[in-house]
Motif scaffolding. Sequence first.
Motif, PDB file in Angstrom:
ATOM      1  N   LYS A 126      29.142   8.049 -11.944  1.00 19.93           N
ATOM      2  CA  LYS A 126      30.075   7.444 -10.985  1.00 19.93           C
ATOM      3  C   LYS A 126      29.316   6.622  -9.936  1.00 19.93           C
ATOM      4  CE  LYS A 126      34.284   8.830 -12.143  1.00 19.93           C
ATOM      5  NZ  LYS A 126      35.205   7.794 -12.592  1.00 19.93           N
ATOM      6  N   GLY A 127      28.052   6.413 -10.129  1.00 11.33           N
ATOM      7  CA  GLY A 127      27.295   5.625  -9.159  1.00 11.33           C
ATOM      8  C   GLY A 127      25.883   5.481  -9.652  1.00 11.33           C
ATOM      9  N   VAL A 129      22.770  -0.564 -14.269  1.00 10.09           N
ATOM     10  CA  VAL A 129      23.979  -1.363 -14.281  1.00 10.09           C
ATOM     11  C   VAL A 129      24.716  -1.113 -12.968  1.00 10.09           C
ATOM     12  CG1 VAL A 129      26.179  -1.644 -15.455  1.00 10.09           C
ATOM     13  CG2 VAL A 129      24.068  -1.383 -16.780  1.00 10.09           C
ATOM     14  N   PRO A 177      22.890   0.385  -5.948  1.00  7.56           N
ATOM     15  CA  PRO A 177      22.650   1.454  -4.971  1.00  7.56           C
ATOM     16  C   PRO A 177      23.583   1.373  -3.767  1.00  7.56           C
ATOM     17  CG  PRO A 177      20.932  -0.212  -4.808  1.00  7.56           C
ATOM     18  CD  PRO A 177      21.843  -0.626  -5.936  1.00  7.56           C
ATOM     19  N   LYS A 212      28.036   1.056  -2.664  1.00  3.59           N
ATOM     20  CA  LYS A 212      29.406   1.110  -3.165  1.00  3.59           C
ATOM     21  C   LYS A 212      30.402   0.754  -2.057  1.00  3.59           C
ATOM     22  CE  LYS A 212      32.238   3.976  -6.150  1.00  3.59           C
ATOM     23  NZ  LYS A 212      32.122   5.091  -7.120  1.00  3.59           N
ATOM     24  N   ASP A 230      33.552  -5.094  -5.221  1.00  2.29           N
ATOM     25  CA  ASP A 230      34.080  -4.547  -6.462  1.00  2.29           C
ATOM     26  C   ASP A 230      35.022  -3.367  -6.161  1.00  2.29           C
ATOM     27  OD1 ASP A 230      34.055  -4.983  -9.191  1.00  2.29           O
ATOM     28  OD2 ASP A 230      32.176  -3.937  -9.574  1.00  2.29           O
ATOM     29  N   PHE A 231      34.663  -2.596  -5.126  1.00  2.44           N
ATOM     30  CA  PHE A 231      35.445  -1.396  -4.806  1.00  2.44           C
ATOM     31  C   PHE A 231      36.300  -1.566  -3.562  1.00  2.44           C
ATOM     32  CE2 PHE A 231      31.987   0.004  -7.431  1.00  2.44           C
ATOM     33  CZ  PHE A 231      32.630   0.824  -8.341  1.00  2.44           C
ATOM     34  N   GLU A 253      24.909  -0.205   3.531  1.00  3.05           N
ATOM     35  CA  GLU A 253      25.590   0.996   3.033  1.00  3.05           C
ATOM     36  C   GLU A 253      25.250   2.226   3.895  1.00  3.05           C
ATOM     37  OE1 GLU A 253      27.582   0.859   0.294  1.00  3.05           O
ATOM     38  OE2 GLU A 253      27.773   2.930  -0.404  1.00  3.05           O
ATOM     39  N   LEU A 311      26.819 -16.221  -2.402  1.00  2.00           N
ATOM     40  CA  LEU A 311      26.579 -15.120  -3.331  1.00  2.00           C
ATOM     41  C   LEU A 311      26.962 -13.771  -2.710  1.00  2.00           C
ATOM     42  CD1 LEU A 311      25.560 -14.032  -5.987  1.00  2.00           C
ATOM     43  CD2 LEU A 311      23.233 -14.072  -5.090  1.00  2.00           C
ATOM     44  N   GLU A 331      30.523 -13.054  -2.640  1.00  2.00           N
ATOM     45  CA  GLU A 331      31.087 -12.543  -3.889  1.00  2.00           C
ATOM     46  C   GLU A 331      30.881 -11.032  -4.008  1.00  2.00           C
ATOM     47  OE1 GLU A 331      29.384 -14.583  -7.279  1.00  2.00           O
ATOM     48  OE2 GLU A 331      29.842 -16.570  -6.478  1.00  2.00           O
ATOM     49  N   PRO A 337      21.622   5.183   0.629  1.00  2.00           N
ATOM     50  CA  PRO A 337      21.882   6.468   1.289  1.00  2.00           C
ATOM     51  C   PRO A 337      22.330   7.562   0.331  1.00  2.00           C
ATOM     52  CG  PRO A 337      23.711   4.971   1.680  1.00  2.00           C
ATOM     53  CD  PRO A 337      22.683   4.207   0.878  1.00  2.00           C
ATOM     54  N   HIS A 360      33.554  -4.481 -13.066  1.00  2.00           N
ATOM     55  CA  HIS A 360      34.437  -3.361 -12.783  1.00  2.00           C
ATOM     56  C   HIS A 360      35.895  -3.710 -13.124  1.00  2.00           C
ATOM     57  CE1 HIS A 360      35.935   0.063 -10.583  1.00  2.00           C
ATOM     58  NE2 HIS A 360      36.554  -0.686  -9.685  1.00  2.00           N
ATOM     59  N   GLU A 389      32.891   3.445 -14.696  1.00  2.00           N
ATOM     60  CA  GLU A 389      33.331   2.400 -13.782  1.00  2.00           C
ATOM     61  C   GLU A 389      33.480   1.041 -14.442  1.00  2.00           C
ATOM     62  OE1 GLU A 389      30.395   2.610 -10.779  1.00  2.00           O
ATOM     63  OE2 GLU A 389      31.381   4.255  -9.746  1.00  2.00           O
ATOM     64  N   LEU A 409      27.770 -21.011  -7.361  1.00  2.00           N
ATOM     65  CA  LEU A 409      27.032 -21.393  -6.153  1.00  2.00           C
ATOM     66  C   LEU A 409      26.751 -22.896  -6.094  1.00  2.00           C
ATOM     67  CD1 LEU A 409      24.451 -18.450  -6.141  1.00  2.00           C
ATOM     68  CD2 LEU A 409      26.731 -18.531  -5.130  1.00  2.00           C
TER      69      LEU A 409
END
Lengths: 341, 341, 341, 341
Positions: free
Chosen positions: A45-46, A65, A68, A70, A75-76, A223, A258, A261, B137, C7, C35, D280
């Motif tokens: 899940k991550g 893929v 690091p 989220k 995307d989320f 993050e 970028l 996005e 993190p 995703h 995901e 871009l």
Amino acid sequence: MLIVMNHTASQADIDKVIEVVSGMGFTAAPIPGGERTAIGVLGNKGYVDDSTIRDLPGVQQAIHVSKPYKLVSRDFHPDNTIVDVAGVKIGEGERPVVVGGPCAVESEEQILKTARFVKQCGADLLRGGAFKPRTGPHTFQGLREEGLKLLAKARAATGLPIVTEVMSPDNVALVAEYADLLQVGARNMQNFDLLRELGRIRKPILLKRGMSATIEEFLAAAEYILAEGNDQVILCERGIRTFETATRNTLDLAMVPLVKELTHLPVMVDPSHATGKRSLVTPMSKAALVAGAHGVLVEVHPEPEKALSDGPQSLTFPGFEALMADLRRLQQCLACCDIAP
Amino acid sequence: MLIVMNHTASQADIDKVIEVVSGMGFTAAPIPGGERTAIGVLGNKGYVDDSTIRDLPGVQQAIHVSKPYKLVSRDFHPDNTIVDVAGVKIGEGERPVVVGGPCAVESEEQILKTARFVKQCGADLLRGGAFKPRTGPHTFQGLREEGLKLLAKARAATGLPIVTEVMSPDNVALVAEYADLLQVGARNMQNFDLLRELGRIRKPILLKRGMSATIEEFLAAAEYILAEGNDQVILCERGIRTFETATRNTLDLAMVPLVKELTHLPVMVDPSHATGKRSLVTPMSKAALVAGAHGVLVEVHPEPEKALSDGPQSLTFPGFEALMADLRRLQQCLACCDIAP
Amino acid sequence: MLIVMNHTASQADIDKVIEVVSGMGFTAAPIPGGERTAIGVLGNKGYVDDSTIRDLPGVQQAIHVSKPYKLVSRDFHPDNTIVDVAGVKIGEGERPVVVGGPCAVESEEQILKTARFVKQCGADLLRGGAFKPRTGPHTFQGLREEGLKLLAKARAATGLPIVTEVMSPDNVALVAEYADLLQVGARNMQNFDLLRELGRIRKPILLKRGMSATIEEFLAAAEYILAEGNDQVILCERGIRTFETATRNTLDLAMVPLVKELTHLPVMVDPSHATGKRSLVTPMSKAALVAGAHGVLVEVHPEPEKALSDGPQSLTFPGFEALMADLRRLQQCLACCDIAP
Amino acid sequence: MLIVMNHTASQADIDKVIEVVSGMGFTAAPIPGGERTAIGVLGNKGYVDDSTIRDLPGVQQAIHVSKPYKLVSRDFHPDNTIVDVAGVKIGEGERPVVVGGPCAVESEEQILKTARFVKQCGADLLRGGAFKPRTGPHTFQGLREEGLKLLAKARAATGLPIVTEVMSPDNVALVAEYADLLQVGARNMQNFDLLRELGRIRKPILLKRGMSATIEEFLAAAEYILAEGNDQVILCERGIRTFETATRNTLDLAMVPLVKELTHLPVMVDPSHATGKRSLVTPMSKAALVAGAHGVLVEVHPEPEKALSDGPQSLTFPGFEALMADLRRLQQCLACCDIAP
């Protein structure tokens, strides 16, 4: 994650990898190829720490893929975050802002004079360093708390919210008392204790990109702040370190579209530190806005030739006035011609 | 400092520069050339901030001759500094040391087992991270104080002095209570508040080079520690960030003999972080010693494939044993053949 | 190849990718994850150009597992290649060689004197540039064919095979007439017409790594030569361009053991160009051999202060003599102590 | 040039430097300082090779004030050069141009279709590669002369002048027969034989910046062409190689206004190669024009997903149409609002 086996890996090697992946609670899907086998890792899940896998026998490479980060990811979290700095809104759809002011707060006269001038020219926020990170210990290190008090005076005099740097976790409370937007400098982008501390306050943060930080590391640093509960984070490109020495750093302007996005957080650009050269600040400020930046930070000094730091990249008062006129016309243009940046 | 004027600078421009330099208390010596004039700045006793000059009209460039450091400079302190880590001497003329241990302290069993093993193989110091800087993190961040206690147990069990990282000024006192050698990680090389705090304690410091730090910046960072009164500083090369991604970082081994020309401080090398790949650790450790390094830091883990961080670059126990045997033979060789590194 | 979907990619997006992959003659293996979906591409026998795929809707990334080289790969050709330069064997298992000589051939006296001296000190080959690539057009560009003739004289006088650079496809025949080992300079590592031409001759090639070439690109450049039928290629590390300016380039010494894992071709090191500083040449030569290099190229000049190029990195005669003595002792040591580099 | 002596240099060392400088026909002006002596070198009319000096005893550093180029320098040639490509004028004061077309010419249908489309959208020149430099030898290398003929057909059909790459000196005549503007690719920026050959023809040259070329080296490469008599040279920024891999290269946009200060030659930008990512290209094209570029080169392909190279960075036809509309509005804006880029 995808695990790529060597050309010569044995079936036993492959089986061992599958066993380790399963032991981590994931599903391993072998993909036999013409020349080698790859193994997909499913069900995570991550971000998976690949240390447990990369050094098994027969493994050539482990390819990530997942990212690091989220919480900062578009995307989320597809909707844009708008950061509110004492009433000034920064982010997609808002008018781009200009932050002006000296590199360092040097005296009451200097900061008040500058604050009044940038306000009069139409700047949205006032910047000024009270705690200054400097390469060597034998140069001016900032007025510290005294500098914060002078910034507060300048805000009182002009109404401009203030942006200033915080360098260490134990100064977060102090700086937060005065600042409207707390800046993390490039050298501290991976000062994780500082980032966590900033995640626990209720003030917006301006996070500068580290000198040699990839975009992925930059987002992972943000993050840290969001993970502690503070989502009022503005990312700021300020140039990266490359082999080129004709400019102080290399402004990576393509990161603006970028990063937009990849994340929902606002992105600003600091052309003063990025270029280190006064004559490049105006063209790069305009380019930044056209590339889609949500604002620019520009150094201004009443007498750059007497500045205690960063004089050569600071605009003079007439220079800043001309910049503001240029940016105003550019924004009107873009608006009336309906050119989305 | 040398100030280079533009080809087209007027006499008035030149006079203005001379006036400003004089106003700073220095002497200006104009050197008319075939195509342009240069102006030497004399009488400065150290690094001059060039902000006041670089942006005067007609100035093309201001070239520094002085360096942003002095206390660390061999020019001003020709004798080698020997750093004493709980009795282990590190520096020119001493036997090169090996620091072994896991990236992170993970459990009592893991650190004790590793400590006993590296001791038995002949390592001089034990390393292990209690506070871990991590890109994102959501990964293991270290056992913190609990980790320090486990390190102290390992020292008690083996007699090996311990090396561990300190990440923030407010943890300096705590870490100094346990550690024999306090490590500043690459990400914190320019955490100036941390450096200053470390300058005020009486324990030796292992300063790692920042990922994108020039040698000049690296020495200037050490200067922060010495400037506060602590001259027990070891510099440590751990690879720099470049465009090459086949290794984790690029090990800049030529910096070892170069830095030894520039400073009196000892220099060590960390081939584990520099390369990120187990199979490169042994050749690079040997190369480091032959290049003149005063020691190497090597990651070892009883079960690298289960390590919570940096598994792929950690040696296994048999790998470490082989490395130590190799290094011992190499040192005997060098000694008996009288090859100065 | 592995194709990573966004995703938010739809089933239709996934189906389209599968269709395109199938249309290329490969098999597509979808790997649904927690995901996102990834799609393995199977059945390819080499590098797949990903252009056809990376920009389909919903595709986030296309990750290559295959490499842009095969003939140079140890994966497909496990046995070491030994290159024979007029009887001098270079490669794994052979005694490491030393190539000495000036940066440029300047005069008959200079090259003969140097050739005799390096021969007497025990060098294996003579180097010297006749065609010189120089940053600007207003500096010495080499004696060209006249230089080749002087090299041939030096060979006749000493018996040392000669190494010299070829800069352009139409000079290959000319240079091959004189040289025993043809060098491709760093600036020409991706001069593909030149590489192809060199693949068609029957003389060995010394291919220098480009200033900003990744190891993958370096091996792919060698692949051009092998693809035309010439497998007598020696790779040569000569430093890469990074942000560090204290040395001329950054010597990436860890590439030596890494490249030896990836390819069967011999690897040499040029510490003179890598560091640009005479005092660093000897320590880096020794480090190179200990790291496993099959030889070193070192610049020597009878009067470096009068050299027409690269004086500061050239060893003097006494410096070269001392280097050779050091290297001889080091090799005896390594041999008698049985330390595999 | 300024020669900086060591802190510990003796008077004899200083005298020796003065003697050597005088022997070179220059004047040496010693500048004694508080901590060390510096020696100014006067009377030189251009770049001095410092090899003769840097390694004299007691010399710490030789600092260049002159540049390795002169003909391209604005310092010596203040008026802007306007390059005329078959009637299309490129340079300061002219309307910025757009060069559109595929990475490689693949077929008559592809190039004709693209040429007609970009012409209809308002492009000024057509680009297309006939000779293709590719990292590995196992991918499409271009249609070569056949490709040139197809480009000529496309020009005949549309009237658009054509831009195409030449990779080797012996192809200059052939390519010049067809092309209106000959492109030197990034990998060949320091292919000096090629540059010299291009200096001898009477067609304009588009010189792309090398992947790791400093601005100084870029200008020195252009100097090679001008030194042979051809001053019709356009410089083109196409991204530099840095540690960042999120984009194909790092677009150094600040070089545009900087290079315009240093040289009189026109400067263009290639956002397709610089970013490697279709999304871009439009923001960076706009940013380039606002930063003052004299034109942009953009890759367009009728079916990017079937392109034989560089598909992911190629615009689709609708994408190019939208770009052209955007750029047209932007230029009108800038003109009517009187914003000098």
